[in-house]
Scaffold this active site. Structure first.
Site: not given
Ligand code: NAI
Length: 251
Positions: A61, A139, A152
């Protein structure tokens, strides 16, 4: 992960693209939308672990050419694009003294500009849909002063503001735009974050305790909220932010 209860018909005939759909919350969203009848593409740096049944699409992205190619491929192979879930995001720990300019630029590029890039690429397809919806991952960090999360939090505040701006700009085109604000969700994201703390076990306990419910949110709970917001049955909900936070923000 909790298996979603299938709701046949709700998303029949619709195509969804989920960024970051290869792991964590994004993979749970892919699973949920598939269970509700959508054809779903998982756009990820590494989509190899995307749920069965999804179209895995390599996409960064932070790279406009990669985004344009990925969105074009989804539309060509799955037949258009109705639902976009901007979920890809990266973390950052630290105060403003601890994160350098390169870190600021990188996190804002992925978390905020990434949403603008993917949405811009998707808009021509969304305009052609009769059930167009975008859901962004903000978030609780957008609304609560979390320690050690200056960058963040700023990025997720921007995601919320961008959500409202997109909702305004495209409401007359029949495109709804909303965001979810999860509390701490137990994914690889959190496990990696914990390694930045001197005592990961104590920090993990603090994260659990911070939730009024006493436990982290599950990816499936966030996925359910995303599917609710994007559902074609939800045509009057746009420009909203839905907390899925175990009560952190208001209790
Ligand atoms: P995660 O790290 O487990 O998964 C994130 C996914 O996004 C991974 O598969 C990664 O390869 C992909 N990714 C990272 N950079 C990328 C890029 N440049 N282009 C395409 N794909 C990319 O993260 P999670 O926990 O599933 O978080 C997902 C979303 O939810 C994020 O935006 C995070 O900020 C948000 N979020 C997460 C929270 C948490 O506590 N885990 C809480 C609130 C929001």
């Amino acid at each position: 992960m909790t298996t979603p209860v299938p709701r046949p018909g709700e998303y029949d005939g619709l195509v969804a693209a989920v960024t970051g759909g290869g792991a964590g919350i994004g993979a749970a969203v892919v699973t949920e939308l598939l269970a509700r009848g959508a054809r779903v593409a998982a756009l990820d740096l590494d989509p190899s672990a995307a749920p069965d049944g999804a179209l895995p699409v390599v996409c960064d992205v932070a790279d406009r050419a990669s985004v344009d190619a990925a969105v074009a491929r989804v539309a060509a192979e799955l037949g258009g694009l109705d639902v976009l879930v901007n979920n890809a995001g990266i973390s950052a720990v630290g105060t403003v003294e601890e994160n350098d300019d390169a870190t600021w630029a990188r996190v804002l590029d992925v978390n905020v500009t990434g949403i603008a890039r993917v949405t811009a690429a998707a808009l021509p397809h969304l305009r052609a849909s009769s059930a167009a919806a975008v859901v962004n991952l903000s978030s609780i960090a957008a609304l609560n002063g979390l320690p050690q999360r200056a960058l963040y939090s700023a990025s997720k505040g921007a995601v919320m503001s961008l959500t409202f701006a997109l909702a305004t700009d495209h409401v007359r085109e029949g495109i709804r735009v909303n965001c979810v604000c999860p509390g701490t969700v137990h994914t690889g994201f959190v496990d990696r974050l914990l390694q930045n703390f001197p005592d990961p076990v104590a920090e993990r306990a603090a994260m659990d305790a911070r939730q009024a419910t006493g436990r982290m949110v599950t990816p499936a709970e966030v996925a359910h909220a995303v599917a609710y917001l994007a559902s074609p049955r939800n045509g009057s909900t746009t420009g909203t932010a839905l907390d899925v936070d175990g009560g952190v923000t208001h209790l």
